[in-house]
Design a protein around this motif. Sequence first.
Motif, PDB file in Angstrom:
ATOM      1  N   UNK A   1       0.837  -1.204   0.000  1.00  0.00           N
ATOM      2  CA  UNK A   1       0.000   0.000   0.000  1.00  0.00           C
ATOM      3  C   UNK A   1       0.866   1.247   0.000  1.00  0.00           C
ATOM      4  N   UNK A   2       1.934   1.214   0.795  1.00  0.00           N
ATOM      5  CA  UNK A   2       2.819   2.385   0.856  1.00  0.00           C
ATOM      6  C   UNK A   2       3.459   2.619  -0.506  1.00  0.00           C
ATOM      7  N   UNK A   3       3.961   1.524  -1.103  1.00  0.00           N
ATOM      8  CA  UNK A   3       4.638   1.664  -2.401  1.00  0.00           C
ATOM      9  C   UNK A   3       3.653   2.187  -3.448  1.00  0.00           C
ATOM     10  N   UNK A   4       2.470   1.561  -3.518  1.00  0.00           N
ATOM     11  CA  UNK A   4       1.473   1.989  -4.512  1.00  0.00           C
ATOM     12  C   UNK A   4       1.086   3.446  -4.261  1.00  0.00           C
ATOM     13  N   UNK A   5       0.853   3.769  -2.979  1.00  0.00           N
ATOM     14  CA  UNK A   5       0.478   5.139  -2.612  1.00  0.00           C
ATOM     15  C   UNK A   5       1.534   6.136  -3.041  1.00  0.00           C
ATOM     16  N   UNK A   6       2.808   5.767  -2.811  1.00  0.00           N
ATOM     17  CA  UNK A   6       3.878   6.695  -3.161  1.00  0.00           C
ATOM     18  C   UNK A   6       3.976   6.881  -4.671  1.00  0.00           C
ATOM     19  N   UNK A   7       3.827   5.781  -5.412  1.00  0.00           N
ATOM     20  CA  UNK A   7       3.868   5.875  -6.874  1.00  0.00           C
ATOM     21  C   UNK A   7       2.719   6.762  -7.351  1.00  0.00           C
ATOM     22  N   UNK A   8       1.563   6.556  -6.748  1.00  0.00           N
ATOM     23  CA  UNK A   8       0.377   7.320  -7.106  1.00  0.00           C
ATOM     24  C   UNK A   8       0.592   8.806  -6.867  1.00  0.00           C
ATOM     25  N   UNK A   9       1.109   9.105  -5.686  1.00  0.00           N
ATOM     26  CA  UNK A   9       1.347  10.519  -5.342  1.00  0.00           C
ATOM     27  C   UNK A   9       2.386  11.128  -6.283  1.00  0.00           C
ATOM     28  N   UNK A  10       3.351  10.279  -6.686  1.00  0.00           N
ATOM     29  CA  UNK A  10       4.376  10.795  -7.587  1.00  0.00           C
ATOM     30  C   UNK A  10       3.790  11.109  -8.966  1.00  0.00           C
ATOM     31  N   UNK A  11       2.939  10.195  -9.449  1.00  0.00           N
ATOM     32  CA  UNK A  11       2.398  10.377 -10.797  1.00  0.00           C
ATOM     33  C   UNK A  11       1.276  11.418 -10.830  1.00  0.00           C
ATOM     34  N   UNK A  12       0.493  11.493  -9.754  1.00  0.00           N
ATOM     35  CA  UNK A  12      -0.627  12.444  -9.709  1.00  0.00           C
ATOM     36  C   UNK A  12      -0.473  13.341  -8.499  1.00  0.00           C
ATOM     37  N   UNK A  13       0.441  14.313  -8.578  1.00  0.00           N
ATOM     38  CA  UNK A  13       0.752  15.074  -7.369  1.00  0.00           C
ATOM     39  C   UNK A  13      -0.338  16.052  -6.944  1.00  0.00           C
TER      40      UNK A  13
END
Lengths: 675, 109
Positions: free
Chosen positions: A240-252
Motif C-alpha cells: 500500500x505504501x509503495x502503490x500510494x507513493x507511486x500514485x502521489x508521484x504520478x498524480x501530485x
Amino acid sequence: MKKTISVNLNRQIFYLDIDAYDKLEEYINSIKKYFKDQNSLEVIDDIEARIAEKFEEMIGKSKKAIQIYDVEKIIEEMGSIDDITEKDEEAETKIEAEKVKKKLFRDSETKIIAGVSSGLSWYFGIKSIFIRLIFIVFFLNPATFWLATILYFTAWLIVPEAKSNWEKLAMKGRPATVNELQTEVEEKTSKIISGVELKTRNIIQKLFGCFFKIIKFCWVWFWRISGFFALIFTILTMMAIVVGMIFVYLYPNMPYFDFSFLRAINSPWLEIAYVALGLIILTPFVFFIDLVDSLMKLKWCVSVKKIIILLIIWTSSLIVFCGTAKINYSKYKDSLNNSIQHLKYLNYIDESNSEIIKTGEVSEIYISSVKEVKIIEGNENEIKIIGSKYSIKELGQNYQNGKITINGKSEKWFSCQDCSGYTSTVRIEIKTKNIKNLKLDNDIDAWYFPNGNNINIEVGKRVGLKIEGTLNQAFVKVGQNSVVNMLDTKITEVDTDLYNGVIKTQAKKIKITGNENSTLIYQGLPEIISDQNDKTNKEKYILSEDYDKIEKAIMDTLINVDGTKKKIKDFEWTKEFEKQSDYGFYNIFTAVRSIENNKVYIVWLIEKNGIISQKTFTKIDNWEEVHYLNLVNDKFLRINGQVYGPDLKEETKEFYIDKTKGILQIKPETNLEIE
Amino acid sequence: MKDTNEQNSQLRKGLLEMAVMLVIKQGSVYASDILKKLKDSELLVVEGTLYPLLSRLKNENNLEYEWKESKNGPPRKYYHLTQQGIDKLSKLMETWSNLNKSIISLSKK
C-alpha cells in the motif's frame, strides 16, 4: 561391557570407552581452557594431533577401543596442564575455586516434570521436596497459579538440562576432577530406586509429558498463525505504501490530496528524496518481516549482519533525505505554504482576502471553474475577486476589449470524468454597465442583477444561476443538471435552448427548444412558442403565489430538539435565524436555530415537476463551521462542499399543487414528522 | 629433595629452548622427531611442554613451519629455523659456551 564413544581427533576416528572418553575430555578441556585464555589455539591443535598420533601407535590398524589406562598413560606422557605451563600456586587455587562454582541445571535423573525443582534444590542446597512443596503451594493458590506456571515454564525453557557428567558436577557444585567424575559414575550405578517409586514417577511423568506436549503444540501453532497474519498484514502495508507513493508521484495534485508542492523541487533531487523517503519508511518493515518470521518459527532468526545492513540503509537514506530536504527547503517552503493555504480554503471562500481589478466597460464575460460569481449592473466598472491568496493566484484572468475571461483551476477525481473535484474557491464580483454575452462553465453558483438590457446567456453543467432585476430579451442556453431561475426577473421575451436543464421564468413570451429531460417552469400566462423538435416538460409554476401556505407547512413541521418534540413555530429560535427563509433561488428553504442548543435545523420542500414531493430536514451540529451553503439544482443542500438530501421518492406526495385550481394542497392533513 | 628437583627443572626449562632450536637447525623436522631426540637427551620430562614453546618461538619469528603430507594419517607440520632463529641460536650457543667455560674453570679451582 562398556559403552564406547567415537571421537574425531585431528581428523581421525578413534573409539574410546566411556570412562576413557570422560578422562580425555577432562584433560583436553583443561588444556583448552588455559590456552584459549592465552589466545594460542594452535597449541591445542598440536597437542590433539600428538594424542591422535599416540592413539594410532597404540591401536595400529586394529579397531581396538581405547581404554582408560591408555588415556592415563598418554596424559602422564604429555603432562598435566600444570606440568605443561609453569603455573604458580596462586593461579592454581583460582582455577580450583572456579571449578567449584555452582551452576543452575535441570536434573533429569531425579525429575518429576522437567527437573526444575531438583535442579533448584542442587543449586540452593535444599532438599528437592521443599522446593516442590513451595511450587505446589503456589500452583494451588489461584492468585499465584499463573505466576508459578510462568516461572516454571520460563525455567524449563531457559535452564539447560544437565546432560554430561561435567554439567552434572557443575550442577552439584563439585570440582570437576577425575576423582569426582569417578564417584559420579559410581553413584549413578549404585543408586537404588524402589520399584514402586519408579512406577509412580513414570506415570506422573507420562501424564505431564502428554499434557505439556499438547500445550507446546498449541503454543507453537498460536504463534505460527499470529505470525502468518502479521506477515500478510505487513506485506500488504508495504505494498500500500509503495502503490500510494507511486500514485502521489504520478498524480501530485489530486483534489484533497495535493502534493503538488513537491514539484517545487527539481529533478533529480525530487526523485532522490522520494526514493530515500521510501527506504526510510520501508526498511523498518523489512526488519519487521524478519521479526514475524522469528515469531512463526519461535526462534530468533534475524542475523546481526542483516540488522546492521538495514541500519546502514536506513541511516544513509535518512541522511540523503535530510540532505536533499535541506538543500531544497527554501525552494519548496513557499510552495508548501501555498498548498496548506489552499487545503484550508478548499471548501469555502476566504472572505478576509480580496483583490480588485479596475476595468473599462465590460460587455462579454466568460468564467469557468470558480465557485461563485456575482454580476451587478450599475454605473461602476470593477472586478473584485474574493478568496485566499493562493486561490486568487491560481486563477487565469484576462481583460481585453471589453471581454473578461476568468479561468479557475478545475480538478477532477482521478479516473472519473464526470465527478466534480474542486474548483477554485473564489467569488468573483463583477460590477459593470451593460453585458451582452455571459458564459458560465461547469460547477458555478451565480447571481446576476441585470438592468434592462438584452443578453445572451450560456451555462454549462451543474450550474445554478439566479437572475434578479429587469431584462428586455434573453437568449438562454442551459446545460446538463443546471437551473436558471428567472422567476424574480421582469422580462419580455426569453429564447431558450435546454439540454437536461431547467429554466424558470415569468416572461411574457417564451421561445423554447429542449430534450425530454428538460423542464420549463413558468408563471402567469405567457405565449409559448416551441418548434417540432421541442420535447420539454412544461409546468406552470405557482409556488411563489403560495408563500404563506408553504411557510405554514414548514412552521408546522414537527422536530425533535433535545428530546422535546414540537412544531417548528412552537420552539423559540434565536433572532438571527428566525424565519430565515428563501423562496426564490433556494426554492422553499428555512433555517432555524433553537435557543436551547447550538444546532441549526434546515427544512426545505422539494419540488419536482411542479409538485412538492418531499419535505426534508437537515440538522447541522456545528453551525460555526459552516462557511458555504447553497442548494444544488433546487434539490440538494450543499454545505461546505458536502451534499445533503434524501433520495427523491416518486410516491411520496405529501404536498402537491392543484394545477386546475392553482392552489397548494397538503395531503394528508396531518404533518409529516421528521426526526 | 624437592628443592633440587625444582632447580633441575628450572635449569632444564631454560636450556630447553636452545635444545629445541638445535634440533630444528639440523633440518626440517616435525614435532614427534623433536620429541624423540629431546627424550633421548633427557631434557624433556613431559611432552606437552614442547608445544607452547614451539608456538612461542614461532610467534617470535624464530621458526616457521610448513604442512607436509604423511604416508598414513593427516598432514604434519614440519618446522625449520628462520634466519633470525639461526642468528639467535648462534648467540645463545656463544653465551652457552662462555658460561660452560666459566663454570668448568670455576669447578677446577
